[in-house]
Write a protein that holds these residues in place. Structure first.
Motif, PDB file in Angstrom:
ATOM      1  N   UNK A   3       0.989  -1.310  -0.061  1.00 59.45           N
ATOM      2  CA  UNK A   3       0.036  -0.063   0.018  1.00 59.45           C
ATOM      3  C   UNK A   3       0.844   1.303   0.075  1.00 59.45           C
ATOM      4  N   UNK A   4       0.356   2.257  -0.711  1.00 60.93           N
ATOM      5  CA  UNK A   4       0.916   3.487  -0.880  1.00 60.93           C
ATOM      6  C   UNK A   4       0.169   4.473   0.120  1.00 60.93           C
ATOM      7  N   UNK A   5       0.550   5.870  -0.013  1.00 64.36           N
ATOM      8  CA  UNK A   5       0.037   6.705   0.755  1.00 64.36           C
ATOM      9  C   UNK A   5       0.198   6.620   2.077  1.00 64.36           C
ATOM     10  N   UNK A   6      -0.791   7.034   3.021  1.00 65.37           N
ATOM     11  CA  UNK A   6      -0.822   7.098   4.648  1.00 65.37           C
ATOM     12  C   UNK A   6      -0.619   5.684   4.833  1.00 65.37           C
ATOM     13  N   UNK A   7      -1.266   4.717   4.497  1.00 63.05           N
ATOM     14  CA  UNK A   7      -0.739   3.361   5.073  1.00 63.05           C
ATOM     15  C   UNK A   7       0.556   3.001   4.686  1.00 63.05           C
ATOM     16  N   UNK A   8       1.111   3.156   3.508  1.00 60.96           N
ATOM     17  CA  UNK A   8       2.392   2.762   3.196  1.00 60.96           C
ATOM     18  C   UNK A   8       3.445   3.890   4.052  1.00 60.96           C
ATOM     19  N   UNK A   9       2.978   4.869   4.578  1.00 56.13           N
ATOM     20  CA  UNK A   9       3.815   5.882   5.582  1.00 56.13           C
ATOM     21  C   UNK A   9       4.012   5.034   7.083  1.00 56.13           C
ATOM     22  N   UNK A  10       2.605   4.798   7.191  1.00 59.74           N
ATOM     23  CA  UNK A  10       2.537   3.923   8.402  1.00 59.74           C
ATOM     24  C   UNK A  10       3.517   2.503   8.607  1.00 59.74           C
ATOM     25  N   UNK A  11       3.396   2.047   7.620  1.00 52.81           N
ATOM     26  CA  UNK A  11       4.174   0.759   7.419  1.00 52.81           C
ATOM     27  C   UNK A  11       5.689   1.080   7.575  1.00 52.81           C
ATOM     28  N   UNK A  12       5.973   2.288   6.832  1.00 52.65           N
ATOM     29  CA  UNK A  12       7.492   2.673   6.966  1.00 52.65           C
ATOM     30  C   UNK A  12       7.856   3.062   8.257  1.00 52.65           C
ATOM     31  N   UNK A  13       6.962   3.544   9.106  1.00 49.36           N
ATOM     32  CA  UNK A  13       7.210   4.158  10.407  1.00 49.36           C
ATOM     33  C   UNK A  13       7.380   2.790  11.352  1.00 49.36           C
ATOM     34  N   UNK A  14       6.576   1.973  10.996  1.00 51.32           N
ATOM     35  CA  UNK A  14       6.385   0.524  11.900  1.00 51.32           C
ATOM     36  C   UNK A  14       7.885  -0.070  11.578  1.00 51.32           C
ATOM     37  N   UNK A  15       8.278  -0.097  10.279  1.00 46.11           N
ATOM     38  CA  UNK A  15       9.631  -0.786  10.013  1.00 46.11           C
ATOM     39  C   UNK A  15      10.726  -0.229  10.684  1.00 46.11           C
ATOM     40  N   UNK A  16      10.716   1.294  10.809  1.00 44.27           N
ATOM     41  CA  UNK A  16      11.830   2.357  11.454  1.00 44.27           C
ATOM     42  C   UNK A  16      11.634   1.638  13.008  1.00 44.27           C
ATOM     43  N   UNK A  17      10.413   1.638  13.494  1.00 42.94           N
ATOM     44  CA  UNK A  17      10.226   1.443  14.898  1.00 42.94           C
ATOM     45  C   UNK A  17      10.980   0.258  15.337  1.00 42.94           C
ATOM     46  N   UNK A  18      10.744  -0.845  14.363  1.00 53.16           N
ATOM     47  CA  UNK A  18      11.165  -2.215  14.718  1.00 53.16           C
ATOM     48  C   UNK A  18      12.800  -2.217  14.308  1.00 53.16           C
ATOM     49  N   UNK A  19      13.239  -1.538  13.399  1.00 52.11           N
ATOM     50  CA  UNK A  19      14.601  -1.938  12.901  1.00 52.11           C
ATOM     51  C   UNK A  19      15.551  -0.884  13.718  1.00 52.11           C
ATOM     52  N   UNK A  20      15.353   0.151  14.297  1.00 50.71           N
ATOM     53  CA  UNK A  20      16.341   0.909  14.785  1.00 50.71           C
ATOM     54  C   UNK A  20      16.902   0.622  16.147  1.00 50.71           C
ATOM     55  N   UNK A  21      15.860   0.238  16.987  1.00 46.87           N
ATOM     56  CA  UNK A  21      16.266  -0.589  18.116  1.00 46.87           C
ATOM     57  C   UNK A  21      17.147  -1.900  18.158  1.00 46.87           C
ATOM     58  N   UNK A  22      16.760  -2.699  16.966  1.00 46.37           N
ATOM     59  CA  UNK A  22      17.421  -3.912  16.754  1.00 46.37           C
ATOM     60  C   UNK A  22      18.967  -3.578  16.387  1.00 46.37           C
ATOM     61  N   UNK A  23      19.272  -2.520  15.540  1.00 47.70           N
ATOM     62  CA  UNK A  23      20.376  -2.179  15.048  1.00 47.70           C
ATOM     63  C   UNK A  23      21.240  -1.673  16.294  1.00 47.70           C
TER      64      UNK A  23
END
Length: 118
Positions: A3-23
């Motif tokens: 999905x693009x638009x706002x749902x795509x942006x929400x998934x990007x934020x979800x991926x960032x919230x998961x990835x940054x603490x892992x790294x």
């Protein structure tokens, strides 16, 4: 789906919230780990974080994140709420996918199929 638009942006934020603490957590753990055998799991944690950050193999990386965090919780036993949230993020990414702003979307994205009438 990607999905693009706002749902795509929400998934990007979800991926960032998961990835940054892992790294960050994996890097700190590699620096502080006394035994050589534990380094493999921390390097795997960093690798999973990088995959999630890029959005590459997102369902696989999300599942690995949930498994690694579960093993980390079982081995140490502390920080239950932090690993619970991280496991929930990983499982959410497995179910929802990477979104439009990811490497997965570029590699395996939406394809247009034209069906000709006879």
């Amino acid at each position: 789906m990607f999905p693009g638009g706002w749902p795509g942006a929400g998934l990007l934020v979800l991926r960032l919230a998961a990835a940054i603490p892992q790294i960050i957590g994996g890097g700190i753990a590699v620096r502080d780990a006394p035994q050589l055998g534990l380094h493999a799991i921390y390097f795997a944690t960093i690798g999973v974080g990088i995959l999630l950050l890029a959005g590459l193999w997102t369902p696989v990386a999300g599942a690995l994140q949930a498994i690694i965090d579960g093993l980390d919780f079982l081995s140490r036993g502390d920080g239950a709420s932090c690993t619970s949230c991280s496991r929930a993020l990983g499982v959410s990414l497995v179910m929802l996918g990477p979104g439009a702003w990811s490497v997965d979307a570029r590699l395996f994205g939406r394809k247009r199929i034209d069906i000709r009438s006879r």
